[in-house]
Design an enzyme around this catalytic site. Structure first.
Site, mmCIF file in Angstrom:
data_model
loop_
_atom_site.group_PDB
_atom_site.id
_atom_site.type_symbol
_atom_site.label_atom_id
_atom_site.label_comp_id
_atom_site.label_asym_id
_atom_site.label_seq_id
_atom_site.Cartn_x
_atom_site.Cartn_y
_atom_site.Cartn_z
ATOM 1 N N GLY A 126 0.818 -1.218 0.000
ATOM 2 C CA GLY A 126 0.000 0.000 0.000
ATOM 3 C C GLY A 126 0.845 1.259 0.000
ATOM 4 O O GLY A 126 0.524 2.245 -0.677
ATOM 5 N N CYS A 127 1.936 1.226 0.748
ATOM 6 C CA CYS A 127 2.809 2.400 0.857
ATOM 7 C C CYS A 127 3.555 2.643 -0.456
ATOM 8 O O CYS A 127 3.772 3.788 -0.853
ATOM 9 C CB CYS A 127 3.780 2.226 2.016
ATOM 10 S SG CYS A 127 2.918 2.010 3.590
ATOM 11 N N THR A 128 3.918 1.567 -1.141
ATOM 12 C CA THR A 128 4.579 1.683 -2.441
ATOM 13 C C THR A 128 3.606 2.283 -3.457
ATOM 14 O O THR A 128 3.961 3.189 -4.217
ATOM 15 C CB THR A 128 5.084 0.306 -2.904
ATOM 16 O OG1 THR A 128 6.034 -0.171 -1.933
ATOM 17 C CG2 THR A 128 5.753 0.389 -4.264
#
Length: 158
Positions: A44-46
């Site tokens: 998700g952060c990527t």
């Protein structure tokens, strides 16, 4: 003490990628998006970082700078930034000073276990250093477009 919409964000200085110290006052005259994410190199952060990366020119057109923040160290941040081609700086908030200022540390559940972690959140600060908008419990899909629209509206109004 935490931030409130319509009020000045307290001055801060933090270590960031590119061997920099960034301070809120560095961005006076420009809008600032600060987005908090749980962990470098996670799916998700990527995706979220990639969405900000891909729209950076649009944010720049709206007089807006992007900064990402997590509790990861600078080495992890530098690797994450390089691998993903991020064109903005990442702040290392190991001591959680910024996380606490923006009140993003929340009790989370993962595989039935509770732990304290960063709740994905984004903040838009106006050119005078006041908190203009906040998004909490962010879902990644479509989020960056929503933030960009808010940045454009805020820029047009000033």
């Amino acid at each position: 003490m935490s931030v409130t919409i319509g009020h000045p964000v307290p001055e801060f200085t933090a270590a960031a990628t590119g061997d920099q110290q960034v301070s809120l006052s560095d961005y006076r005259g420009r809008q600032l998006v600060i987005y908090f994410y749980p962990k470098d190199s996670t799916p998700g952060c990527t995706t979220e970082g990639g969405d900000f990366r891909d729209r950076k020119a649009d944010f720049a057109d709206a007089n807006t700078v992007i900064l990402g923040v997590s509790r990861d160290g600078l080495r992890a941040h530098e690797n994450f930034k390089a691998k993903q081609g991020f064109n903005f700086e990442l702040i290392s908030d190991k001591d959680e000073a910024l996380c606490q200022l923006f009140d993003v540390i929340k009790l989370k559940k993962l595989y039935g276990k509770e732990h304290l972690g960063i709740e994905r959140s984004t903040f838009l600060i106006d050119r005078d250093g006041n908190l203009a908008r906040e998004w909490r419990k962010v879902k990644v899909k479509g989020h960056v477009e929503e933030v960009l629209e808010a940045a454009r509206e805020l820029n047009a109004a000033s």
